[in-house]
Design an enzyme around this catalytic site. Structure first.
Site, short mmCIF file in Angstrom:
data_model
loop_
_atom_site.label_atom_id
_atom_site.label_comp_id
_atom_site.label_asym_id
_atom_site.label_seq_id
_atom_site.Cartn_x
_atom_site.Cartn_y
_atom_site.Cartn_z
N HIS A 83 -8.95 8.67 -0.95
CA HIS A 83 -8.10 9.42 -0.03
C HIS A 83 -8.18 10.89 -0.38
O HIS A 83 -7.81 11.28 -1.49
CB HIS A 83 -6.66 8.93 -0.15
CG HIS A 83 -5.75 9.40 0.93
ND1 HIS A 83 -5.30 10.69 0.99
CD2 HIS A 83 -5.22 8.77 2.00
CE1 HIS A 83 -4.50 10.82 2.05
NE2 HIS A 83 -4.44 9.69 2.67
N ARG A 346 -20.17 1.79 4.81
CA ARG A 346 -19.83 2.34 6.12
C ARG A 346 -20.73 3.55 6.40
O ARG A 346 -20.94 4.38 5.53
CB ARG A 346 -18.37 2.76 6.21
CG ARG A 346 -18.00 3.29 7.61
CD ARG A 346 -16.50 3.49 7.78
NE ARG A 346 -16.01 4.66 7.08
CZ ARG A 346 -15.15 5.55 7.59
NH1 ARG A 346 -14.67 5.38 8.82
NH2 ARG A 346 -14.72 6.57 6.89
N GLU A 458 -12.87 3.14 17.27
CA GLU A 458 -11.85 4.07 16.80
C GLU A 458 -11.13 4.79 17.94
O GLU A 458 -9.91 4.78 18.00
CB GLU A 458 -12.48 5.09 15.86
CG GLU A 458 -13.14 4.43 14.64
CD GLU A 458 -13.88 5.43 13.78
OE1 GLU A 458 -13.21 6.11 12.98
OE2 GLU A 458 -15.11 5.53 13.90
N ASP A 498 -8.21 7.67 14.21
CA ASP A 498 -8.89 8.47 15.21
C ASP A 498 -8.37 8.19 16.62
O ASP A 498 -8.37 9.09 17.47
CB ASP A 498 -10.40 8.23 15.15
CG ASP A 498 -11.04 8.99 13.99
OD1 ASP A 498 -10.85 10.22 13.92
OD2 ASP A 498 -11.72 8.37 13.16
N ARG A 536 -5.96 0.92 8.59
CA ARG A 536 -4.62 1.50 8.57
C ARG A 536 -4.51 2.56 7.48
O ARG A 536 -5.00 2.38 6.38
CB ARG A 536 -3.57 0.41 8.30
CG ARG A 536 -3.46 -0.64 9.39
CD ARG A 536 -2.69 -1.86 8.89
NE ARG A 536 -1.39 -1.52 8.33
CZ ARG A 536 -0.25 -1.49 9.02
NH1 ARG A 536 -0.27 -1.78 10.31
NH2 ARG A 536 0.88 -1.18 8.44
N ARG A 672 -11.03 15.79 10.47
CA ARG A 672 -10.72 14.38 10.21
C ARG A 672 -9.23 14.12 10.42
O ARG A 672 -8.39 15.02 10.32
CB ARG A 672 -11.13 14.01 8.80
CG ARG A 672 -12.63 14.01 8.60
CD ARG A 672 -13.02 13.52 7.22
NE ARG A 672 -14.47 13.55 7.09
CZ ARG A 672 -15.27 12.59 7.52
NH1 ARG A 672 -14.77 11.52 8.10
NH2 ARG A 672 -16.58 12.69 7.37
#
Length: 837
Positions: A83, A346, A458, A498, A536, A672
């Site tokens: 994060h 990813r 998203e 998003d 989430r 972001r």
């Protein structure tokens, strides 16, 4: 406080921040105390506990065979992610653990005054040492630094609670049902650290290998320590108790394999077969860590050894002489294997398209219709074509990732690597692109690609298109053959962040709900077993909120025994920072999944009408949100000036850039979701968590009437959960303080702040009316009281931040003492609000 010298301002903010660190910990200890009180009261189990849940199933008439089938399918998998706005130093996390343990020990009423004085002295020592430790990293964390942060929670907390959680589940089931609880773990854990390449050039094949190697070392070290401790505890003499022939044979085999380890065991222990065996098991685990041929090839071999000891103990009066401890180790090995946590991969769909344009020698590849790309990919896959051109640097690194996946599966086990997630997936061709790249990267040595590919939808438009895309994918004969090899199981990831940033919370939540319902129908028609992976975040605007409500309000048949979700940022520490809290988090999640699966809501004749009203709410909410955020070109300037986004973007707190560079997108579109939400949280607007919903609810009331909306809010879990989540955000926002931030924007602030304030007031009025409350959170007095008590202590930090921002910007935003004080203010406000992005 205006004009306070920078060093004094930093010290003052740090003092408030330290206060909130202790307050946050004290609140979690209070929750642990309440849970312990419930556990002691057998007649009054806690709501959401496993015992209460199983009792609910029994009271609802769920039969033993149905419960047995549920337990076979039940799986909850939290996936920890790095994060960029939460990077607490491991040293401070360890100090928090010590303080937490001492506070829990203080709950013991039999403690003596001397013990109490000693505990308080140690707590004071840890708090003081934490105060004297700089919380800010001196350099931007690397991917491996982020890994260590996540591993702290996995190894120091989650690892310890897995066995007691399994025991609690078994006890709860056996109180109501005479069924066997499967040995297959209900809990599994995943991570994105080392595998999340989307927008992060620092992640790739090397980080995947390094992260899994580090996780393997930690898992094996934990097992070796437990084996050594079991050798100390299981001192039974074979002549007195007896031992199975299998155990004696294994001792002989391992003794021959590890003569040096055997030689270190004193001769007086040689009639203690369990002790000798576990010393030799520890030696074999060390050989496994060194990757020598004598080591365990797979975790299943260790499981067999432990199962052999368990069977011998049961047969030879060992139920109370070590069986419990060996079973606990077995539960850990079954859950964590030799990899500790599955690492997902990813990457953005556009990267795959760019790589394939080069390898297929087709410069226009990305611009071709999706149907044409799909047909060409199927042709290449079916005919086994090789690349038409050599890869460039991006292609080489992409193909190397698939080679690393193959290597890691072989080295760490098939469960070490999780699904390959495709960000911004827009067509079935994006999924087949991964299968082709995997083949060209060397991941299909056995004929098929041993990889689950999960499209991530998203934005709102992508969520709306998801059923069509997945339906097209499942109809593709090549992909169905791939699914057959993977057990006809398909994972789909849905993104909360998003979609919210794209359309606001009302439209986002409805798009997510609608997409799940439609995807369930699509996959059921195709005979495919669907698992949703919920992306989430910690805040409501990024999918946070109460996990139990979220699961129980999900569309029918969308849970079906499985729930996979990301955990990140302050949410990890809040939910997994202490063992007692982690136990409560997991039991609430598992309980909700079990109830949603076994007791689905009955069809409601009012649903079509509610859906129609919600369609309009979503449309109007989206229109109001986008009119402000995207359609007004000057709004970005308000965002830039009325929030500390310029500070956040310069913080050395994550390995990932704060924005996705793109010449085709606006500044807000490039940013972001995490820093977007973080900036609005810092400025106390919390705009992404509510904006647009007030206008939409006003119009819905005009069209359908207050009575119809009131009925929806009472009777429909979806809308009730949405309103509860938005209410929490509204209660946390503070528009007296937000007005101070708006003044930083000058004339632009004078234009936008009244519009934002008016929408806030509309949203508050609608939520209060629909919930029949006079003040926000009247229905949740504990949370209401917590926010009311916190906000006055957050306000001084906010006022200091406003003053520091004004000075720093006027000076040209230099890296000076004012900037350092600003960094401290950002961290302090985040601690006070318990929220980043």
């Amino acid at each position: 406080m205006k004009g306070l010298p920078p060093r004094d301002a930093e010290t003052l903010v740090r003092a408030f921040s330290a206060y909130f660190e202790v307050v946050n910990l004290a609140e979690r200890i209070h929750r642990i105390r309440r849970r312990r009180d419930y556990l002691r009261s057998a007649s009054d189990p806690q709501e959401g506990s496993l015992q209460t849940t199983v009792a609910q199933l029994a009271a609802a008439g769920v039969t033993p065979p149905q419960v047995a089938a549920l337990l076979q399918r039940l799986r909850v998998e939290p996936v920890f992610t790095a994060h960029p706005t939460e990077a607490t130093r491991r040293t401070l996390l360890e100090k928090e653990q010590v303080i937490g343990r001492l506070l829990v020990e203080r709950l013991d009423p039999s403690r003596t005054p001397d013990e109490e004085r000693a505990a308080l002295a140690r707590i004071r020592e840890e708090i003081t040492a934490a105060w004297q430790t700089d919380p800010q990293p001196s350099a931007r964390p690397t991917v491996m630094d982020e890994l260590e942060n996540v591993l702290f929670y996995l190894t120091d907390i989650v690892y310890r609670i897995v066995p007691p959680f399994s025991e609690e589940l078994e006890q709860a089931v056996h109180k109501s049902y005479a069924v066997a609880v499967p040995t297959r773990p209900v809990l599994r854990f995943g991570s994105w650290v080392g595998g999340d390449m989307d927008g992060n050039p620092n992640v790739g094949a090397d980080t995947l290998r390094a992260a899994l190697a580090r996780q393997r070392d930690l898992a094996l070290d934990r097992y070796r320590r437990e084996a050594t401790e079991l050798a100390r505890r299981l001192s039974q003499s074979g002549a007195l108790t007896g031992v199975s022939d299998a155990v004696r044979e294994r001792v002989a085999t391992y003794g021959a394999q590890f003569p040096k380890a055997l030689a270190t065991i004193p001769a007086r222990y040689h009639d203690m077969p369990y002790r000798v065996l576990f010393r030799l098991v520890a030696a074999r685990l060390e050989a496994t860590r060194r990757e020598t041929p004598e080591g365990f090839a797979v975790a299943a071999e260790l499981e067999r050894d432990l199962g052999m000891v368990i069977a011998s103990l049961r047969e030879h009066r060992g139920e109370h002489a070590g069986l419990f401890a060996v079973q606990r180790l077995l539960r850990r090995v079954e859950t964590f294997g030799f990899h500790l946590a599955t690492i997902d991969l990813r990457q953005h769909a556009h990267v795959h398209r760019a790589v394939l344009a080069r390898l297929l020698a087709d410069p226009d590849w990305s611009n071709r219709p999706a149907a044409d790309r799909l047909a060409r990919l199927r042709q290449v896959l079916e005919q086994g074509e090789r690349p038409a051109a050599s890869p460039d640097a991006q292609g080489t690194s992409t193909l190397e990732v698939f080679k690393a996946i193959a290597d890691c599966r072989a080295r760490f086990g098939p469960d070490a690597v999780g699904p390959y997630i495709i960000s911004m997936a827009q067509g079935a061709d994006d999924i087949l692109a991964v299968l082709l790249l995997a083949r060209w990267g060397g991941l299909a040595a056995s004929g098929h690609v041993p990889l689950d590919v999960a499209p991530l939808f998203e934005r709102v438009a992508d969520l709306a298109a998801a059923p069509r895309v997945v339906g097209e994918l499942l109809a593709d004969p090549y992909y169905r053959a791939h699914l057959a090899e993977r057990g006809m199981q398909q994972m789909v990831m849905i993104g909360y962040s998003d979609s919210n940033k794209d359309a606001g919370i009302g439209a986002s939540r409805w798009a997510l709900h609608h997409a799940q319902a439609a995807l369930v129908e699509t996959t059921e028609r195709s005979g495919v077993d669907l698992t949703f992976f919920h992306g989430r975040g910690g805040t409501v605007s990024r999918g946070g909120g109460k996990i139990t409500s979220a699961i129980l309000s999900a569309p029918p048949r969308s849970v079906r025994g499985r729930f996979r979700m990301t955990e990140q940022g302050e949410a990890i520490n809040a939910k997994y920072g202490l063992r007692g809290i982690a136990m409560r988090t997991l039991e609430q999640t598992v309980s909700a999944v079990a109830l949603a699966t076994a007791l689905p809501r009955a069809p409601d004749a009012r649903q079509p009408g509610w859906t129609s009203i919600m369609d309009a709410i979503a449309q109007n909410s989206r229109a109001a949100y986008r009119a402000l955020v995207y359609d007004d070109p000057q709004f970005v300037e308000y965002f830039r000036l009325a929030t500390p986004i310029d500070v956040i973007q310069r913080m050395e707190i994550g390995s990932r850039p704060a924005s996705r560079p793109s010449s085709e997108q606006s500044e807000i579109e490039q940013l972001r979701a995490i820093p977007w939400v973080f900036a609005w949280t810092q400025s106390r607007h919390l705009l992404p968590g509510w904006y647009g919903l007030g206008t939409a609810l006003d119009r819905a009331t005009e069209r359908s009437g207050a009575a119809a909306l009131g009925e929806m809010a009472r009777e429909w879990p979806f809308l009730r959960t949405l309103l509860d989540d938005v209410e929490m955000v509204l209660a946390t926002a503070d528009f007296v303080i937000a007005a101070r931030y708006a003044r930083l924007a000058g004339k632009i602030g004078e234009r936008y702040f009244p519009l934002i304030r008016a929408e806030f007031d509309r949203t508050v009025a609608n939520v209060l009316a629909l919930k029949h409350e006079t003040a926000l959170l009247d229905s949740e007095p504990a949370l209401q009281r917590s926010i009311l008590l916190r906000n006055p202590y957050v306000d001084p930090m906010s006022l200091l931040q406003v003053d520091l921002l004004e000075r720093w910007r006027a000076a040209g935003r230099p890296d000076n003492e004012v900037f350092r004080a600003l960094l401290a203010s950002v961290r302090g406000i985040a601690q006070g609000l318990q929220s980043t992005g």
